[in-house]
Design a protein around this motif. Structure first.
Motif, mmCIF file in Angstrom:
data_model
loop_
_atom_site.group_PDB
_atom_site.id
_atom_site.type_symbol
_atom_site.label_atom_id
_atom_site.label_comp_id
_atom_site.label_asym_id
_atom_site.label_seq_id
_atom_site.Cartn_x
_atom_site.Cartn_y
_atom_site.Cartn_z
ATOM 1 N N ASP A 174 0.848 -1.191 0.000
ATOM 2 C CA ASP A 174 0.000 0.000 0.000
ATOM 3 C C ASP A 174 0.887 1.246 0.000
ATOM 4 N N VAL A 175 0.792 2.067 -1.067
ATOM 5 C CA VAL A 175 1.641 3.262 -1.204
ATOM 6 C C VAL A 175 0.761 4.488 -1.409
ATOM 7 N N SER A 176 1.118 5.572 -0.727
ATOM 8 C CA SER A 176 0.419 6.843 -0.880
ATOM 9 C C SER A 176 1.416 7.940 -1.219
ATOM 10 N N ILE A 177 0.961 8.924 -1.980
ATOM 11 C CA ILE A 177 1.780 10.095 -2.303
ATOM 12 C C ILE A 177 1.252 11.282 -1.499
ATOM 13 N N MET A 178 2.132 11.914 -0.757
ATOM 14 C CA MET A 178 1.798 13.146 -0.046
ATOM 15 C C MET A 178 2.399 14.305 -0.832
ATOM 16 N N LEU A 179 1.550 15.096 -1.491
ATOM 17 C CA LEU A 179 2.017 16.215 -2.309
ATOM 18 C C LEU A 179 2.028 17.475 -1.449
ATOM 19 N N PHE A 180 3.204 17.901 -1.016
ATOM 20 C CA PHE A 180 3.332 19.129 -0.227
ATOM 21 C C PHE A 180 3.152 20.348 -1.128
ATOM 22 N N THR A 181 2.407 21.319 -0.637
ATOM 23 C CA THR A 181 2.228 22.576 -1.380
ATOM 24 C C THR A 181 2.426 23.758 -0.431
ATOM 25 N N ARG A 182 1.402 24.033 0.375
ATOM 26 C CA ARG A 182 1.486 25.141 1.327
ATOM 27 C C ARG A 182 1.374 24.643 2.759
ATOM 28 N N ASP A 183 1.949 23.494 3.023
ATOM 29 C CA ASP A 183 1.865 22.881 4.353
ATOM 30 C C ASP A 183 3.197 22.210 4.674
ATOM 31 N N LEU A 184 4.256 23.006 4.727
ATOM 32 C CA LEU A 184 5.611 22.469 4.807
ATOM 33 C C LEU A 184 5.999 22.198 6.261
ATOM 34 N N ARG A 185 5.305 21.217 6.845
ATOM 35 C CA ARG A 185 5.531 20.844 8.242
ATOM 36 C C ARG A 185 5.107 19.386 8.434
ATOM 37 N N ILE A 186 5.568 18.812 9.542
ATOM 38 C CA ILE A 186 5.150 17.448 9.879
ATOM 39 C C ILE A 186 4.137 17.449 11.024
ATOM 40 N N ARG A 187 4.083 18.539 11.818
ATOM 41 C CA ARG A 187 3.150 18.603 12.947
ATOM 42 C C ARG A 187 1.808 19.163 12.493
ATOM 43 N N ASP A 188 0.736 18.610 13.030
ATOM 44 C CA ASP A 188 -0.632 19.007 12.666
ATOM 45 C C ASP A 188 -0.756 19.220 11.153
ATOM 46 N N ASN A 189 -0.449 18.184 10.418
ATOM 47 C CA ASN A 189 -0.601 18.212 8.967
ATOM 48 C C ASN A 189 -1.584 17.101 8.582
ATOM 49 N N PRO A 190 -2.878 17.433 8.466
ATOM 50 C CA PRO A 190 -3.870 16.384 8.201
ATOM 51 C C PRO A 190 -3.613 15.595 6.923
ATOM 52 N N ALA A 191 -3.110 16.245 5.886
ATOM 53 C CA ALA A 191 -2.834 15.527 4.639
ATOM 54 C C ALA A 191 -1.720 14.505 4.839
ATOM 55 N N LEU A 192 -0.680 14.887 5.577
ATOM 56 C CA LEU A 192 0.414 13.959 5.844
ATOM 57 C C LEU A 192 -0.061 12.817 6.739
ATOM 58 N N ALA A 193 -0.853 13.148 7.739
ATOM 59 C CA ALA A 193 -1.376 12.106 8.628
ATOM 60 C C ALA A 193 -2.219 11.098 7.848
ATOM 61 N N ALA A 194 -3.019 11.584 6.900
ATOM 62 C CA ALA A 194 -3.837 10.681 6.084
ATOM 63 C C ALA A 194 -2.963 9.814 5.190
ATOM 64 N N ALA A 195 -1.915 10.407 4.602
ATOM 65 C CA ALA A 195 -1.023 9.631 3.742
ATOM 66 C C ALA A 195 -0.332 8.522 4.519
ATOM 67 N N CYS A 196 -0.014 8.790 5.780
ATOM 68 C CA CYS A 196 0.745 7.832 6.586
ATOM 69 C C CYS A 196 -0.086 6.639 7.051
#
Length: 430
Positions: free
Chosen positions: A2-24
């Motif tokens: 299972d692989v996901s792509i997290m496309l960073f745009t205007r959220d250049l952080r690892i803390r409280d990043n809902p898109a990153l949390a969903a990708a993980c």
């Protein structure tokens, strides 16, 4: 796998990043950032912001490596690179921040045309655009009722920080480019460092030392006790939600203004280009007048100080932004789009929605409830730079002039006048 792509745009952080949390939630994650040529080839690639962006990406890469992953860096079309990496890794899902500018909406629409599961997540603002709607329209046009709804809204929970990130085998992260490979032009000499680490350090220090006095000090030009967190919010190095949860009422109101402008632009994507509320104004087209303002050489000390702070730091005190914008559009009669463009060339925190919304507010073409209000720069200086220290800091020609004379209109020495007549006509400033 299972692989996901997290496309960073205007959220250049690892803390409280809902898109990153969903990708993980996937077994393997490709954290991807694409230097978009559509941005780099246009006016939005201001050197100050690109340099700050490179700091942000270096810091983000270090954070991701600390979690066992890496930042995959590419240049070109984000949609094409996403498709290539999905094909290479077998990724079926793509996550990214829900960014509602016209450009962001086009990018999201193009991603959704791929045969992938694409989801956009909150995180750019405290309350997502469109989450709060008035009973009689598609968005709030006046701030006060929006503020009441914003305060009463139920905010999302803070997203978890990933414990570990695993990159699929065979993916080359690629190097971060050099500044000179991406843009050219003058840099401000006193720029802040970019990145989540620097942003959080600044946020925690300000919350600890100056946040409690924000209401009393926010307009004091010389005190310089504003948060200076706007660049970190613009690039998503810090979470606006975390900041809103930690800050007091006066500062939360400023974050609500930021959200307000984002929901206006989501409903009216032409906000940076067209009058939100046309007034039928005829603008002053004299280039010399605009040049004098841009160069910080109008002869009005507080205006010139603000413009020179902009050039030196890639930042301008919020009260000075209001004064300089009113002076350009109301006193000199120059089109707000000219001011927006010049600010966009220099501001590290050049957020399109917030910058355009504030310029239209100042020009009387936007969401102001008093569209005919004009700020008198001399009175503003008397109130918010009583000692004259702000002017003396940024206009060295006036360093030895005592208050209150330092606030009075002045004339540049002959060798600095170039071909511009200083000061331009000033009407009813006394």
């Amino acid at each position: 796998m299972d692989v996901s792509i997290m496309l960073f745009t205007r959220d250049l952080r690892i803390r409280d990043n809902p898109a990153l949390a969903a990708a993980c939630r996937a077994e393997r994650v490709v954290p991807l950032f694409v230097f978009d040529d559509a941005i780099l080839n246009g006016r939005f690639a201001a050197p100050n912001r690109v340099r700050f962006l490179l700091d942000c990406l270096a810091d983000l890469r270090a954070s991701l490596r600390g979690l066992g992953g890496d930042l995959v860096v590419r240049r070109g079309d984000p949609v094409a690179h996403t498709a290539r990496i999905a094909e290479q890794t077998g990724a079926r899902t793509v996550t990214l921040a829900d960014e509602r500018s016209a450009f962001g909406a086009r990018r999201l629409a193009a991603l959704r045309r791929l045969r992938l599961d694409v989801s956009a997540h909150p995180g750019v603002t405290v309350v997502p655009p469109g989450a709060l709607l008035p009973s009689n329209g598609d968005h709030y046009r006046v701030f006060s009722p929006y503020w009441r709804a914003w305060e009463a809204a139920r905010w999302r929970p803070v997203a978890d920080t990933p414990a570990r990130i695993s990159l699929p085998d065979g993916v080359d992260p690629g190097p971060l480019p050099r500044l000179e490979d991406l843009t050219s032009g003058p840099l401000s000499p006193c720029l802040p460092p970019g990145g989540e680490r620097a942003g959080r350090e600044r946020m925690e220090r300000w919350l600890r030392t100056d946040a409690a006095a924000y209401e009393e000090t926010r307009d004091d030009l010389a005190a310089d006790r504003t948060s200076r967190l706007s660049p970190y919010l613009k690039f998503g190095c810090i979470s606006p939600l975390e900041l809103a949860n930690a800050a007091g009422g006066a500062y939360r109101r400023q974050l609500a203004w930021r959200d307000f402008h984002h929901q206006v632009m989501a409903a009216f994507p032409e906000l940076p280009r067209r009058d939100y509320r046309p007034r039928g104004r005829r603008w002053n087209l004299e280039r010399d007048v605009l040049d004098a303002w841009c160069e910080g050489a109008t002869g009005v000390p507080v205006v010139d100080a603000g413009m020179r702070q902009l050039h030196r730091e890639g930042f301008m005190h919020n009260r000075a932004r209001l004064i300089t914008a009113s002076f350009l559009t109301r006193t000199l009669g120059v089109d707000w789009r000219e001011g927006l463009a010049h600010f966009g060339d220099w501001l590290v925190d050049g957020d399109v929605a917030d910058n355009a919304g504030n310029w239209q507010w100042g020009a009387g073409t936007g969401n102001a409830t008093r569209p005919d209000q004009v700020m008198n720069p001399l009175r503003q200086a008397a109130k918010y730079d009583r000692s004259g220290d702000y002017v003396r800091t940024y206009v060295p020609e006036l360093a030895d002039v005592p208050a209150p004379h330092v606030r009075h209109p002045w004339t540049l020495p002959d060798e600095a006048r170039r071909s511009i007549a200083y000061p331009p006509p000033i009407i009813d400033l006394t």
